[in-house]
Design an enzyme around this catalytic site. Structure first.
Site, PDB file in Angstrom:
ATOM      1  N   GLU A 171       0.800  -1.234   0.000  1.00  0.00           N
ATOM      2  CA  GLU A 171       0.000   0.000   0.000  1.00  0.00           C
ATOM      3  C   GLU A 171       0.829   1.279   0.000  1.00  0.00           C
ATOM      4  O   GLU A 171       0.699   2.122   0.885  1.00  0.00           O
ATOM      5  CB  GLU A 171      -0.962  -0.023   1.206  1.00  0.00           C
ATOM      6  CG  GLU A 171      -1.875  -1.237   1.180  1.00  0.00           C
ATOM      7  CD  GLU A 171      -2.889  -1.258   2.329  1.00  0.00           C
ATOM      8  OE1 GLU A 171      -2.821  -0.387   3.202  1.00  0.00           O
ATOM      9  OE2 GLU A 171      -3.743  -2.164   2.326  1.00  0.00           O
ATOM     10  N   ASN A 214       2.129  -5.258  -3.181  1.00  0.00           N
ATOM     11  CA  ASN A 214       0.725  -5.598  -2.895  1.00  0.00           C
ATOM     12  C   ASN A 214      -0.082  -4.331  -2.594  1.00  0.00           C
ATOM     13  O   ASN A 214       0.384  -3.464  -1.851  1.00  0.00           O
ATOM     14  CB  ASN A 214       0.718  -6.527  -1.671  1.00  0.00           C
ATOM     15  CG  ASN A 214      -0.616  -7.175  -1.382  1.00  0.00           C
ATOM     16  OD1 ASN A 214      -1.216  -7.784  -2.261  1.00  0.00           O
ATOM     17  ND2 ASN A 214      -1.090  -7.050  -0.146  1.00  0.00           N
ATOM     18  N   HIS A 250     -10.227  -6.373  -2.171  1.00  0.00           N
ATOM     19  CA  HIS A 250     -11.301  -6.160  -1.190  1.00  0.00           C
ATOM     20  C   HIS A 250     -12.386  -5.412  -1.955  1.00  0.00           C
ATOM     21  O   HIS A 250     -12.250  -4.217  -2.232  1.00  0.00           O
ATOM     22  CB  HIS A 250     -10.805  -5.313  -0.015  1.00  0.00           C
ATOM     23  CG  HIS A 250      -9.754  -5.994   0.802  1.00  0.00           C
ATOM     24  ND1 HIS A 250     -10.030  -7.123   1.562  1.00  0.00           N
ATOM     25  CD2 HIS A 250      -8.446  -5.727   0.989  1.00  0.00           C
ATOM     26  CE1 HIS A 250      -8.922  -7.515   2.167  1.00  0.00           C
ATOM     27  NE2 HIS A 250      -7.947  -6.692   1.845  1.00  0.00           N
ATOM     28  N   GLU A 278      -6.053 -10.904  -1.264  1.00  0.00           N
ATOM     29  CA  GLU A 278      -6.861 -10.665  -0.054  1.00  0.00           C
ATOM     30  C   GLU A 278      -8.340 -10.596  -0.410  1.00  0.00           C
ATOM     31  O   GLU A 278      -9.089  -9.764   0.101  1.00  0.00           O
ATOM     32  CB  GLU A 278      -6.425  -9.350   0.631  1.00  0.00           C
ATOM     33  CG  GLU A 278      -4.952  -9.304   0.959  1.00  0.00           C
ATOM     34  CD  GLU A 278      -4.525  -8.058   1.760  1.00  0.00           C
ATOM     35  OE1 GLU A 278      -5.399  -7.336   2.286  1.00  0.00           O
ATOM     36  OE2 GLU A 278      -3.311  -7.825   1.859  1.00  0.00           O
ATOM     37  N   ASP A 280     -12.087 -10.500  -0.795  1.00  0.00           N
ATOM     38  CA  ASP A 280     -13.389 -10.613  -0.128  1.00  0.00           C
ATOM     39  C   ASP A 280     -14.360  -9.692  -0.859  1.00  0.00           C
ATOM     40  O   ASP A 280     -13.958  -8.706  -1.468  1.00  0.00           O
ATOM     41  CB  ASP A 280     -13.353 -10.382   1.396  1.00  0.00           C
ATOM     42  CG  ASP A 280     -12.657  -9.122   1.854  1.00  0.00           C
ATOM     43  OD1 ASP A 280     -12.545  -8.165   1.068  1.00  0.00           O
ATOM     44  OD2 ASP A 280     -12.241  -9.076   3.036  1.00  0.00           O
TER      45      ASP A 280
END
Ligand code: XIL
Length: 361
Positions: A171, A214, A250, A278, A280
């Protein structure tokens, strides 16, 4: 009839042989295709169906649940072939005081994963968040660079040979493609070069681990993902080591970017691997059956995108079960973002993911 067979033993042998052959074909089919669809319910596992496409299907894991909830451990072991420690490898845990390291919580996950033949994603070495507070007090860029390199050497050294892919830097960009500077001591004190310095230090620390950048909100083609794309291109041109980009993914139900696959593909074309790290897909709670079906369709889009890109070798969801997902705590009124519900039952999304992987092989 009886007399006929008595006089023709050859026929009996032939019929017996035919029966044995049919039985063998049946057994072979069952072992090759054990999880073919059954009344719309996938009967196989995420890990087995992903394996047939040459991919890993992972989950973020918390050591406390692994040791404290047997059903959690069972679901992980049955359904997943990869793990990412959800918090245990972050700087605030691994180097809470300068020069004093704590790998005990992460070791629990790593040894569990190893004994179950799971791949391990290391997450994460350099990140402005969940950083030990003392790091923010380092006075100069040159000292911070030393601290950062030392952290990478120690953490990667501890897990050397055990980690499949490392999220080296997490990030580091804003939505508009500029570098994230707010609350980011690395950007503020070292400057733009901190990312490449981190990757160089990581390659030295464990030459066999693959190294990833990432980030989130990079799932479609936008200013942020394009800035990362340009960084990777530049790294490749200058020989800065980088092997992969992780797309956190996400996402919100019905907002999967239409160019998700195209985006993965353009990164893969740079000669790196791409991973869904990651995943979701959150929804407003409580959810209806229709919501669960939309979510299933969205998950299927992500899986199809990864299957279409040969260098997409991992899909990791950010948690085993909705029961412990980070979403309700961070996004008020949202939840139900994962593949297993609060009672470890496979959701529609899980069944469709398995079916999609199965037909994708
Ligand atoms: C989250 C964890 O799931 C939470 O338990 C923790 O409180 C905060 O961090 N991007 C990342 C992950 O890279 O490390 C974050 O994990 C979710 C967003």
């Amino acid at each position: 009839m009886f007399h006929y067979f008595r006089r023709k033993p050859v026929f009996i042998i032939a019929i017996l042989a035919l029966c044995i052959l049919l039985l063998a074909v049946f057994i072979f089919r069952q072992s090759i295709f054990p999880q073919s669809a059954n009344n719309g319910q996938a009967t196989g596992t995420l890990s087995a169906s992903a394996a047939r496409t040459g991919r890993i299907f992972g989950a973020a894991v918390a050591s406390s649940h692994l040791t404290g909830d047997q059903q959690y451990a069972n679901t992980l072991d049955t359904e997943f072939s990869g793990v990412t420690p959800e918090n245990e490898m972050k700087w605030e845990t691994t180097e809470p005081e300068r020069g004093s390291f704590n790998f005990a919580p992460a070791d629990i996950i790593v040894s569990h994963a190893q004994s179950h033949n799971m791949k391990i994603r290391g997450h994460t070495l350099v990140w402005y968040s969940q950083l030990a507070p003392w790091v923010n007090d380092i006075a100069t860029g040159s000292e911070l660079l030393q601290v950062m390199k030392n952290h990478i050497a120690n953490e990667m050294g501890h897990f050397k040979g055990k980690i499949w892919y490392w999220d080296v830097v997490n990030e580091a960009f804003n939505d508009d493609g500029s570098r994230r500077s707010t609350n980011n001591v690395f950007q503020q004190k070292i400057g733009d070069s901190y990312i490449e310095e981190a990757f160089k230090a990581a390659r030295l620390a464990d030459p066999n681990a693959k190294l990833c950048y990432n980030d989130y909100d990079t799932d479609g083609i936008n200013e942020k993902s394009t800035a990362i794309y340009n960084m990777v291109k530049d790294f490749k041109a200058r020989g800065v080591p980088i092997d992969c980009v992780g797309f956190q993914s996400h996402m919100i139900v019905d907002q999967v970017p239409p160019d998700y696959q195209e985006n993965l593909q353009r990164f893969a074309a740079l000669g790196i691997d791409v991973q869904v790290t990651e995943l979701d897909i959150r929804m407003s709670t409580p959810v209806s059956d229709a919501d669960l079906q939309s979510q299933a369709d969205n998950y299927q889009r992500v899986v199809k995108a990864c299957l279409a890109v040969s260098h997409c070798n991992d899909i990791t969801v950010w948690g085993v079960t909705d029961k412990y997902s980070w979403i309700p705590q961070y996004f008020s009124g949202q939840g139900a973002a994962l593949l297993f519900d609060d009672n470890y039952k496979k959701k529609a999304a899980c069944n469709l993911v398995i079916q999609t992987l199965t037909s994708g092989s």
